[in-house]
Design an enzyme around this catalytic site. Structure first.
Site, short mmCIF file in Angstrom:
data_model
loop_
_atom_site.label_atom_id
_atom_site.label_comp_id
_atom_site.label_asym_id
_atom_site.label_seq_id
_atom_site.Cartn_x
_atom_site.Cartn_y
_atom_site.Cartn_z
N LYS A 239 0.80 -1.25 -0.08
CA LYS A 239 0.12 -0.15 0.11
C LYS A 239 0.72 1.17 0.15
CE LYS A 239 -3.22 -3.04 2.17
NZ LYS A 239 -3.57 -3.21 4.13
N ARG A 296 -3.43 -8.10 14.34
CA ARG A 296 -2.31 -7.13 14.38
C ARG A 296 -2.79 -5.62 14.49
NH1 ARG A 296 -0.21 -5.09 10.25
NH2 ARG A 296 -0.33 -6.65 8.44
#
Length: 510
Positions: A239, A296
């Site tokens: 990303k 996470r």
């Protein structure tokens, strides 16, 4: 303030610094760990204690469970925050913490196995009747198996690591002749990044939008969501630009609600504790498919913090210390965007580590910068080449983009200079790429798919007229000296160092 126990931060860089800030705000003493490459790193300085783990290679330091546990016990820490990457999604690390009497700030090992392992996650989602991207039933062991799957489903396909994320161990394959090399490369990269080279396969959905739902669970089946983020602008499966709300879901509000429902169904089913993210692919018609779960905290969590006003790290810590009164779904306001500034070649997007002599990052005016560097430093060859995350908030997407444009124009990152004021080395970053991205018509219109960068080469290639004077001189040197490497030219090596970078031929000397 209540007496607090020390927290060891089992990570490095900007995320370790970000966690340390929240720990200190809550009154928790902090313990850093570091490798040979990080002994002078900023995250070591900001923590109250610091313990050496070993060599620069992750396996010798940040991935060494025994050494991390030993550091926690020696420091007197009672809790461990893993950040993201490294040991953050390793069930055996969670169990090692528990065995040592330490509290792992995150989900249980059981929840992690159910959703952190990509193969098991697919089985879990299938049992809940949630649509997912078509793929192999389990891990594949050879490129021949991959070829068989591809022939059955058709190209393109994705090879993906079963043990991790962040684009590591991932390859898109478009033809049969690419499979063997892609399989070997993906497996090798996954083994190096996660200690596990296992791969599985997925059908690659053309022109997809990548949308993820931020969730938070209480570990008992209760869960809330904190909205979505669209992360469709990517390079090399990693990303680059993340934002909330997701522009694609503004066109399909019913899809947004259905995705929230699916995310909460999965989270409750696995009795997930703490912050996690459910990732989905959304096509141009508003259909969505489960992709994976990141068990996470995410790199892009500041985007959600901007629009909700929530400190996700504080929630994680308070839940783990049994001090959090479980919240309701927070109200979301405005629009937030984050981009990642990397030390990398702006055309190939390959890492370009090296020393940083000057780093100037914007601040204030609804701008947030998360960085491992204060004024200078060095991007290590051993770790992720991120320099900083720049994020902004605005009451509208249009204003958020304008604030991001201004912020990126204020960023300065420079190489060291010699005594003559000439740059030593050839620092490369993706800053110019980001400055182009924030002005691109398709980005401004909010119609961004994961193949945006591949389709618009103008984003990555610098036109000749944009070349700096220094680069123009270096290029002229290259053109004059190429083919004459034996020429007797008395030049200071530091003067012609830009020529070395432009030649792209290691070891070549005029």
């Amino acid at each position: 303030m209540k007496s607090r126990v020390p927290i060891l931060i089992a990570n490095r860089g900007e995320i370790a610094i970000r966690i340390a800030r929240t720990c200190k705000a809550l009154g928790f003493p902090t313990v850093a760990v570091y490798s040979d490459a990080d002994q002078f790193a900023e995250h070591v300085r900001v923590c109250d204690q610091a313990y050496w783990l070993g060599g620069a290679a992750p396996k010798e330091s940040y991935l060494n469970v025994e050494k991390v546990i030993q550091a926690a016990l020696q420091s007197g820490a009672k809790m461990i925050h893993p950040g993201y990457g490294f040991l953050s999604e390793r069930p055996h690390f969670v169990e090692a913490c528990e065995k040592a009497g330490l509290v792992f700030i995150g989900p249980s090992a059981e929840s992690m196995r159910l959703m952190g392992d990509k193969i098991q996650a697919r089985a879990t989602v299938d049992s809940l009747k949630i649509s997912r991207v078509p793929g192999s039933a389990g891990a594949i062991s050879t490129s021949e198996e991959a070829l068989k799957f591809a022939r059955e489903t058709g190209f393109p396909i994705l090879l993906k690591a079963t043990a991790g994320g962040g684009g590591k161990g991932m390859r898109r394959v478009d033809t049969e002749k690419e499979i063997a090399q892609a399989f070997e490369g993906a497996s090798r990269e996954a083994l190096g990044a996660f200690g596990d080279g296992s791969l599985y396969l997925e059908k690659f959905i053309l022109e997809p939008h990548h949308v993820e739902i931020q969730i938070f669970g209480d570990g008992k089946g209760g869960a809330i969501h904190l909205g979505e983020r669209e992360c469709s602008i990517q390079r090399r499966h990693q990303k680059v630009w993340e934002e909330s709300p997701a522009p694609i879901l503004n066109r399909f509000p019913k899809t947004r609600e259905a995705m929230f429902e699916a995310a909460l169904k999965i989270t409750s089913h696995v009795k997930y504790a703490g912050a996690g993210t459910l990732e989905f692919i959304v096509d141009g018609k508003g259909h969505f498919y489960f992709l994976e779960m990141n068990t996470r905290l995410q790199v892009e969590h500041p985007v959600t913090e901007w629009v909700t006003g929530v400190d996700l790290v504080a929630w994680q810590i308070l839940l783990a210390s049994r001090e959090l009164s479980f919240p309701t779904i927070p109200e979301r306001r405005g629009s937030a965007i984050e981009v990642r500034l990397y030390a990398e070649d702006p055309e190939s997007f390959l890492p370009a580590p090296g020393p940083l002599d000057l780093i100037e990052l914007p601040s204030g005016g609804f701008v947030r910068c998360d960085s491992a560097f204060k004024e200078s430093g060095e991007v290590s060859v051993h770790y992720d080449p991120m320099i900083a995350k720049v994020s902004v908030w605005g009451p509208t997407r249009e204003l958020a983009i304008e604030r991001l444009r201004v912020a990126l124009d204020e960023v300065r990152v420079e190489s060291p200079k010699n005594g003559k004021g000439i740059k030593i080395g050839s620092l490369k970053t993706n800053l110019r790429f980001l400055q182009k991205l924030v002005r691109h018509p398709q980005v401004l219109g909010g119609d961004t798919t994961t193949d945006l960068i591949a389709k618009h080469s103008e984003l990555t290639k610098s036109p000749t007229e944009e070349m700096s004077l220094e680069s123009a001189i270096a290029l002229s040197l290259y053109q004059l000296l190429e083919g004459s490497v034996q020429a007797s030219v008395a030049l200071d090596e530091n003067v012609i160092s830009p020529w070395f970078s432009l030649s792209r031929r290691e070891g070549l000397r005029p």
